[in-house]
Design a protein around this motif. Structure first.
Motif, mmCIF file in Angstrom:
data_model
loop_
_atom_site.group_PDB
_atom_site.id
_atom_site.type_symbol
_atom_site.label_atom_id
_atom_site.label_comp_id
_atom_site.label_asym_id
_atom_site.label_seq_id
_atom_site.Cartn_x
_atom_site.Cartn_y
_atom_site.Cartn_z
ATOM 1 N N ALA A 1 34.758 2.681 -59.287
ATOM 2 C CA ALA A 1 36.136 2.462 -58.831
ATOM 3 C C ALA A 1 36.387 3.149 -57.487
ATOM 4 C CB ALA A 1 37.119 2.967 -59.889
ATOM 5 N N VAL A 2 35.875 4.362 -57.317
ATOM 6 C CA VAL A 2 36.045 5.070 -56.041
ATOM 7 C C VAL A 2 35.302 4.343 -54.932
ATOM 8 C CG1 VAL A 2 35.518 7.224 -54.825
ATOM 9 C CG2 VAL A 2 36.475 7.302 -57.128
ATOM 10 N N GLY B 1 37.260 1.348 -53.971
ATOM 11 C CA GLY B 1 38.433 1.788 -53.215
ATOM 12 C C GLY B 1 38.082 2.158 -51.777
ATOM 13 N N LEU C 1 37.456 -0.983 -49.777
ATOM 14 C CA LEU C 1 38.679 -1.729 -49.489
ATOM 15 C C LEU C 1 39.619 -1.011 -48.512
ATOM 16 C CD1 LEU C 1 39.507 -3.128 -53.041
ATOM 17 C CD2 LEU C 1 38.435 -4.307 -51.115
ATOM 18 N N LEU C 2 39.229 0.149 -48.022
ATOM 19 C CA LEU C 2 40.033 0.841 -47.014
ATOM 20 C C LEU C 2 40.128 -0.010 -45.753
ATOM 21 C CD1 LEU C 2 38.814 4.558 -47.126
ATOM 22 C CD2 LEU C 2 41.095 3.722 -47.628
#
Length: 97
Positions: free
Chosen positions: A14-15, A18, A21-22
């Protein structure tokens, strides 16, 4: 704490998603790129080896801590260092000096 240990792989995934997707300008920072590479490596290692990435140093230490093949175990491929030096330089090897 057990919940965190049980789902650590999913948390890392998940990290990583994330971070990917920055926005583009924040993703180009060296620290973010380094974190993406390290997380990607850790996730890949855990999926391929089916063990936590924290076990890797022990596995590497065990691998390099093993003794090499002795002369009797590997007669066809093992060359004593003295024999190699003598063959290369043509003089008897004296490694005690």
């Amino acid at each position: 704490m057990d919940l965190l240990a049980e789902y650590h792989l999913w948390i890392m995934i998940a990290v990583l998603v994330g971070l990917i997707l920055l926005p583009q300008e924040k993703r180009k920072k060296k620290s973010v790129l380094t974190l993406i590479v390290v997380l990607g490596f850790s996730i890949g290692y855990e999926l391929i080896m089916s063990e936590p990435v924290t076990e890797m140093p022990d596995r590497v230490s065990h691998y390099f801590g093993q003794e090499g093949a002795s002369h009797t175990e590997n007669q066809h491929y093992y060359n004593r260092p003295e024999d190699r030096i003598e063959k290369r330089y043509g003089t008897p090897a004296n490694l005690d000096k």
